[in-house]
Write an enzyme that holds these catalytic residues in place. Structure first.
Site, PDB file in Angstrom:
ATOM      1  N   SER A   1       0.203  12.590 -16.233  1.00  0.00           N
ATOM      2  CA  SER A   1      -1.049  12.723 -16.977  1.00  0.00           C
ATOM      3  C   SER A   1      -1.052  14.038 -17.725  1.00  0.00           C
ATOM      4  CB  SER A   1      -2.247  12.677 -16.028  1.00  0.00           C
ATOM      5  OG  SER A   1      -3.449  12.982 -16.723  1.00  0.00           O
TER       6      SER A   1
ATOM      7  N   LYS B   1      -1.264  15.741 -10.354  1.00  0.00           N
ATOM      8  CA  LYS B   1      -0.388  15.399 -11.469  1.00  0.00           C
ATOM      9  C   LYS B   1       0.556  16.549 -11.820  1.00  0.00           C
ATOM     10  CE  LYS B   1      -1.465  11.162 -12.148  1.00  0.00           C
ATOM     11  NZ  LYS B   1      -0.455  10.093 -11.933  1.00  0.00           N
TER      12      LYS B   1
ATOM     13  N   TYR C   1      -7.432  16.059  -8.851  1.00  0.00           N
ATOM     14  CA  TYR C   1      -6.576  15.153  -9.627  1.00  0.00           C
ATOM     15  C   TYR C   1      -5.557  15.904 -10.496  1.00  0.00           C
ATOM     16  CZ  TYR C   1      -5.117  11.642 -13.023  1.00  0.00           C
ATOM     17  OH  TYR C   1      -4.371  10.819 -13.824  1.00  0.00           O
TER      18      TYR C   1
ATOM     19  N   ASP D   1       0.875  -1.168   0.000  1.00  0.00           N
ATOM     20  CA  ASP D   1       0.000   0.000   0.000  1.00  0.00           C
ATOM     21  C   ASP D   1       0.910   1.215   0.000  1.00  0.00           C
ATOM     22  OD1 ASP D   1      -1.654   2.142   0.562  1.00  0.00           O
ATOM     23  OD2 ASP D   1      -2.804   1.107   2.105  1.00  0.00           O
TER      24      ASP D   1
END
Length: 247
Positions: A144, A163, A159, A63
């Site tokens: 991304s 990135k 998000y 994890d």
């Protein structure tokens, strides 16, 4: 790629999507791959499908948001497989949320995986790479296009910020590793057809089929391109966009 045969790679998020595709292609190129994920049973299934390959895939439960878990996973790799030559930080999540009424828990989950988890795995891998004074080692961040060009996607929330942080982390890591033989690269794809996007209500299977998308193997091919270059060549950033993607 011949010089990487028999070398050890760690791929995070290796149980599905881009991470799984990269793990597969590295094994087929003869590398010994430690696939990190919480869902180790899925990595074991992938490993079973690669039995005839020249390399080997090992499932390692990890994890990336838990420091103890990351340290234990890398210790297992070092004791069992040897030092790491390649790290691919592919683990990533997104939560459909918003900035005006989202929850701290959702925001924190995204940054814990996409930013802090990446930092933890990078730290442990680089420590091993420096200890062995390897002639050639590579860190690849799966970034991304959303970190550079913000798409209008309802619920995308923090998000893109996570990135954009990865871009800054890659640049700073290059500064910290100046004088070593460790190269740092990023791959920034546009929309990729994986289960990753299934968490967004607007991305139904039918909607995805109607949109220009990449597939995970396209991103895996970019990783091979980075690794195929000679040690004196740094591929800083690879940006991949599906043809006709409009944002």
């Amino acid at each position: 790629m011949e010089r990487w045969a028999g070398k050890v790679a760690v791929v995070t998020g290796a149980s599905a999507g881009i991470g799984a595709a990269i793990a597969r292609i590295l094994v087929k190129q003869g590398m010994i791959v430690a696939g990190f994920a919480r869902r180790v049973e899925r990595i074991k299934e992938i490993a079973d499908s690669l039995e005839d390959s020249s390399g080997k895939l090992h499932a390692v439960e990890c994890d990336v948001t838990k420091e103890d878990s990351v340290i234990a996973a890398f210790a297992w790799v070092k004791d069992t497989l040897g030092s790491v030559s390649v790290l691919v930080n592919s683990a990533g999540i997104t939560k459909e949320s918003s900035l005006i009424d989202g929850t701290l828990e959702d925001w924190r989950c995204v940054f814990d995986v996409n930013v802090l988890g990446l930092c933890l795995c990078t730290r442990e891998a680089v420590r091993m790479m420096r200890e062995t004074t390897a002639d050639d080692a590579v860190v690849i961040h799966v970034n991304s296009l959303a970190g550079e060009r913000l798409p209008f996607v309802p619920g995308i929330s923090v998000y893109p910020a996570s990135k954009r942080a990865v871009t800054g982390l890659a640049q700073n890591l290059r500064h910290e590793l100046a004088g070593t033989r460790i190269r740092v690269s990023s791959i920034s794809p546009g929309l990729v057809a994986t289960e990753f996007m299934a968490s967004y209500s607007i991305f139904s299977a039918e909607a995805m089929m109607a949109m220009p998308t990449l597939n995970p193997d396209d991103v895996a091919a970019a990783a091979i391109y980075i690794l195929s270059n000679p040690p004196h060549v740094l591929i800083q950033d690879v940006v991949l966009r599906p043809l006709d993607e409009s944002w």
